[in-house]
Design an enzyme around this catalytic site. Structure first.
Site, PDB file in Angstrom:
ATOM      1  N   SER A  70     -21.199  21.473  38.428  1.00 41.54           N
ATOM      2  CA  SER A  70     -22.048  20.787  37.447  1.00 41.54           C
ATOM      3  C   SER A  70     -21.251  20.506  36.189  1.00 41.54           C
ATOM      4  O   SER A  70     -20.312  21.241  35.857  1.00 41.54           O
ATOM      5  CB  SER A  70     -23.247  21.666  37.077  1.00 41.54           C
ATOM      6  OG  SER A  70     -23.896  21.145  35.934  1.00 41.54           O
ATOM      7  N   THR A  74     -33.476  14.291  41.105  1.00 46.61           N
ATOM      8  CA  THR A  74     -33.727  15.018  42.354  1.00 46.61           C
ATOM      9  C   THR A  74     -35.044  15.769  42.158  1.00 46.61           C
ATOM     10  O   THR A  74     -35.559  15.840  41.036  1.00 46.61           O
ATOM     11  CB  THR A  74     -32.612  16.047  42.611  1.00 46.61           C
ATOM     12  OG1 THR A  74     -32.642  17.017  41.545  1.00 46.61           O
ATOM     13  CG2 THR A  74     -31.228  15.410  42.671  1.00 46.61           C
ATOM     14  N   ARG A 116     -34.465  26.574  52.779  1.00 48.46           N
ATOM     15  CA  ARG A 116     -35.502  27.572  53.038  1.00 48.46           C
ATOM     16  C   ARG A 116     -36.761  26.957  53.630  1.00 48.46           C
ATOM     17  O   ARG A 116     -37.433  27.575  54.442  1.00 48.46           O
ATOM     18  CB  ARG A 116     -35.831  28.322  51.741  1.00 48.46           C
ATOM     19  CG  ARG A 116     -34.679  29.154  51.212  1.00 48.46           C
ATOM     20  CD  ARG A 116     -34.866  29.536  49.773  1.00 48.46           C
ATOM     21  NE  ARG A 116     -34.984  28.344  48.917  1.00 48.46           N
ATOM     22  CZ  ARG A 116     -35.023  28.363  47.601  1.00 48.46           C
ATOM     23  NH1 ARG A 116     -34.981  29.508  46.957  1.00 48.46           N
ATOM     24  NH2 ARG A 116     -35.115  27.244  46.919  1.00 48.46           N
ATOM     25  N   TYR A 156     -26.229  30.293  35.258  1.00 51.58           N
ATOM     26  CA  TYR A 156     -25.892  29.029  35.917  1.00 51.58           C
ATOM     27  C   TYR A 156     -24.518  28.548  35.459  1.00 51.58           C
ATOM     28  O   TYR A 156     -23.682  28.146  36.282  1.00 51.58           O
ATOM     29  CB  TYR A 156     -26.975  28.006  35.581  1.00 51.58           C
ATOM     30  CG  TYR A 156     -26.831  26.655  36.228  1.00 51.58           C
ATOM     31  CD1 TYR A 156     -27.099  26.474  37.584  1.00 51.58           C
ATOM     32  CD2 TYR A 156     -26.467  25.528  35.472  1.00 51.58           C
ATOM     33  CE1 TYR A 156     -27.001  25.213  38.166  1.00 51.58           C
ATOM     34  CE2 TYR A 156     -26.371  24.273  36.045  1.00 51.58           C
ATOM     35  CZ  TYR A 156     -26.639  24.122  37.395  1.00 51.58           C
ATOM     36  OH  TYR A 156     -26.541  22.876  37.967  1.00 51.58           O
ATOM     37  N   GLU A 193     -26.395  13.967  35.480  1.00 51.55           N
ATOM     38  CA  GLU A 193     -27.837  13.712  35.423  1.00 51.55           C
ATOM     39  C   GLU A 193     -28.238  12.928  36.676  1.00 51.55           C
ATOM     40  O   GLU A 193     -27.972  11.731  36.775  1.00 51.55           O
ATOM     41  CB  GLU A 193     -28.191  12.891  34.170  1.00 51.55           C
ATOM     42  CG  GLU A 193     -27.579  13.419  32.866  1.00 51.55           C
ATOM     43  CD  GLU A 193     -28.168  14.745  32.409  1.00 51.55           C
ATOM     44  OE1 GLU A 193     -29.312  15.055  32.806  1.00 51.55           O
ATOM     45  OE2 GLU A 193     -27.488  15.473  31.667  1.00 51.55           O
TER      46      GLU A 193
HETATM   47  P1  NAP Z   1     -32.801  20.309  44.621  1.00 50.26           P
HETATM   48  O1  NAP Z   1     -33.415  18.977  44.501  1.00 50.26           O
HETATM   49  O2  NAP Z   1     -33.620  21.502  44.225  1.00 50.26           O
HETATM   50  O3  NAP Z   1     -32.240  20.583  46.079  1.00 50.26           O
HETATM   51  C1  NAP Z   1     -31.665  21.838  46.336  1.00 50.26           C
HETATM   52  C2  NAP Z   1     -31.506  22.068  47.818  1.00 50.26           C
HETATM   53  O4  NAP Z   1     -31.017  23.403  48.025  1.00 50.26           O
HETATM   54  C3  NAP Z   1     -32.799  21.984  48.592  1.00 50.26           C
HETATM   55  O5  NAP Z   1     -32.534  21.499  49.899  1.00 50.26           O
HETATM   56  C4  NAP Z   1     -33.268  23.434  48.647  1.00 50.26           C
HETATM   57  O6  NAP Z   1     -34.210  23.550  49.697  1.00 50.26           O
HETATM   58  C5  NAP Z   1     -31.931  24.156  48.871  1.00 50.26           C
HETATM   59  N1  NAP Z   1     -31.809  25.551  48.449  1.00 50.26           N
HETATM   60  C6  NAP Z   1     -31.960  26.049  47.195  1.00 50.26           C
HETATM   61  N2  NAP Z   1     -31.762  27.365  47.192  1.00 50.26           N
HETATM   62  C7  NAP Z   1     -31.480  27.727  48.470  1.00 50.26           C
HETATM   63  C8  NAP Z   1     -31.189  28.958  49.100  1.00 50.26           C
HETATM   64  N3  NAP Z   1     -31.197  30.118  48.431  1.00 50.26           N
HETATM   65  N4  NAP Z   1     -30.938  28.978  50.431  1.00 50.26           N
HETATM   66  C9  NAP Z   1     -30.946  27.817  51.137  1.00 50.26           C
HETATM   67  N5  NAP Z   1     -31.210  26.628  50.586  1.00 50.26           N
HETATM   68  C10 NAP Z   1     -31.484  26.582  49.265  1.00 50.26           C
HETATM   69  O7  NAP Z   1     -31.445  20.381  43.713  1.00 50.26           O
HETATM   70  P2  NAP Z   1     -30.377  19.245  43.295  1.00 50.26           P
HETATM   71  O8  NAP Z   1     -30.742  18.740  41.960  1.00 50.26           O
HETATM   72  O9  NAP Z   1     -30.167  18.302  44.413  1.00 50.26           O
HETATM   73  O10 NAP Z   1     -29.074  20.156  43.087  1.00 50.26           O
HETATM   74  C11 NAP Z   1     -28.121  20.354  44.108  1.00 50.26           C
HETATM   75  C12 NAP Z   1     -26.850  20.912  43.502  1.00 50.26           C
HETATM   76  O11 NAP Z   1     -26.364  19.998  42.497  1.00 50.26           O
HETATM   77  C13 NAP Z   1     -27.041  22.254  42.792  1.00 50.26           C
HETATM   78  O12 NAP Z   1     -25.922  23.081  43.020  1.00 50.26           O
HETATM   79  C14 NAP Z   1     -27.121  21.861  41.323  1.00 50.26           C
HETATM   80  O13 NAP Z   1     -26.701  22.877  40.470  1.00 50.26           O
HETATM   81  C15 NAP Z   1     -26.149  20.690  41.291  1.00 50.26           C
HETATM   82  N6  NAP Z   1     -26.373  19.791  40.150  1.00 50.26           N
HETATM   83  C16 NAP Z   1     -27.460  18.965  40.098  1.00 50.26           C
HETATM   84  C17 NAP Z   1     -27.627  18.125  38.985  1.00 50.26           C
HETATM   85  C18 NAP Z   1     -28.780  17.170  38.873  1.00 50.26           C
HETATM   86  O14 NAP Z   1     -28.817  16.403  37.897  1.00 50.26           O
HETATM   87  N7  NAP Z   1     -29.715  17.126  39.796  1.00 50.26           N
HETATM   88  C19 NAP Z   1     -26.701  18.157  37.942  1.00 50.26           C
HETATM   89  C20 NAP Z   1     -25.608  19.027  38.031  1.00 50.26           C
HETATM   90  C21 NAP Z   1     -25.449  19.828  39.147  1.00 50.26           C
HETATM   91  P3  NAP Z   1     -35.300  24.759  49.754  1.00 50.26           P
HETATM   92  O15 NAP Z   1     -35.973  24.787  48.430  1.00 50.26           O
HETATM   93  O16 NAP Z   1     -36.174  24.404  50.905  1.00 50.26           O
HETATM   94  O17 NAP Z   1     -34.490  25.980  50.024  1.00 50.26           O
END
Ligand code: NAP
Length: 260
Positions: free
Chosen positions: A142, A190, A39, A155, A187
């Site tokens: 996840s 990010t 976004r 979620y 974990e």
């Molecule tokens: P993050 O740091 O918030 O990055 C999320 C990315 O998705 C950003 O580029 C964000 O950019 C984009 N985004 C979010 N909603 C969107 C939408 N509606 N349309 C288009 N783009 C969108 O998150 P992350 O921690 O990397 O997580 C990524 C994935 O890994 C997720 O599915 C999360 O559930 C999964 N996950 C993460 C962890 C963890 O420990 N970090 C653990 C388990 C699973 P904008 O905000 O600019 O849109």
């Protein structure tokens, strides 16, 4: 190892930062073309410029994937620019704490829209192109899909459904040679995770407590470690891997933590 991703066009939803950002960069570093969606225009253009400066091909599309019509539009834009799609990484989403007791049906539905529906929609619109290229789909789910977390029904439902769809699509798409796999991060530091940590009084103490429960190395997984597995799963080097759930988490979910 050359993963054979040269000139392959891979769409990454949420590909500007965090896990998706690391995957976009890993695709570009392998000579692939990362088409990444988010976004924030500023962050997207900045990453695109960073990649172009390193002579890497990349295409940022600004879109909110929860808004009707946008998934179809971004896929059409990628096809118009490159004429093909070789892979889809469904990644955009966030843990939004819509619980059972304190949640509402409206917030639960919104959570499914933000975390699940665009996974289906993106796969649906990419499919005609993936059939031509025998491409592959990777769903970022996840650990919550397997362990639960408490207080996050929307979620958890979305992440669990992503695993069900991984097996369902892997089966449906066998005749086309399209592989479908899932990664279950646990974990990973990010921007999203950092924000969550800062909801605690002492974020550093909380981080240390979490790390103590991670068997391998007592540390969090890096986004780059998730990305390395992601590019392998998208590439032809994993040509006989489909319908799999992989947990690159230092043993967090599957090892007996009482003996480490
Ligand atoms: P993050 O740091 O918030 O990055 C999320 C990315 O998705 C950003 O580029 C964000 O950019 C984009 N985004 C979010 N909603 C969107 C939408 N509606 N349309 C288009 N783009 C969108 O998150 P992350 O921690 O990397 O997580 C990524 C994935 O890994 C997720 O599915 C999360 O559930 C999964 N996950 C993460 C962890 C963890 O420990 N970090 C653990 C388990 C699973 P904008 O905000 O600019 O849109």
């Amino acid at each position: 190892m050359d993963l054979g991703l040269h000139h392959k066009v891979i769409i990454v939803t949420g590909g500007t930062k965090g896990i998706g950002g690391a995957i976009s960069k890993a695709i570009a570093a392998e000579g692939g073309i990362a088409v990444f969606i988010a976004r924030s225009n500023e962050e997207g253009i900045s990453l695109q410029n960073e990649m172009n400066t390193c002579n890497q091909e990349a295409f940022f599309i600004q879109a909110d994937l929860t808004k009707q019509g946008n998934c179809e539009k971004v896929v059409a834009m990628a096809v118009e620019k490159y004429g093909r799609i070789d892979g889809l990484v469904n990644n955009a989403g966030r843990n939004d704490n819509v619980g059972l007791e304190m949640g509402t049906i409206d917030r639960f539905t919104t959570s499914l829209n933000e975390n699940l529906l665009h996974y289906y929609e993106m796969a649906h619109y990419c499919l005609p192109e993936l059939k031509k290229t025998k491409g592959s789909i990777l769903n970022i789910s996840s650990k919550v899909a397997l362990t639960g977390q408490g207080g996050t029904s929307g979620y958890a439902a979305a992440k669990g459904a992503q695993l069900a769809l991984t097996r369902e699509w892997a089966t449906e798409l066998l005749p086309f040679g399209i592989r479908v796999n899932a990664i279950l991060p646990a974990e990973v530091m990010t921007p999203l995770y950092r924000n969550w940590l800062h909801s605690f009084k002492d974020p550093i103490k909380k981080q240390r407590e979490i790390e103590q429960n991670i068997p391998l190395g007592k540390r969090m997984t890096t986004a780059e470690e998730i990305a390395s597995l992601a590019v392998f799963l998208i590439s032809e080097k994993s040509a006989h891997t489909t319908g799999q759930f992989l947990s690159p988490d230092g043993g967090y979910v599957h090892l007996d933590r009482s003996i480490t």
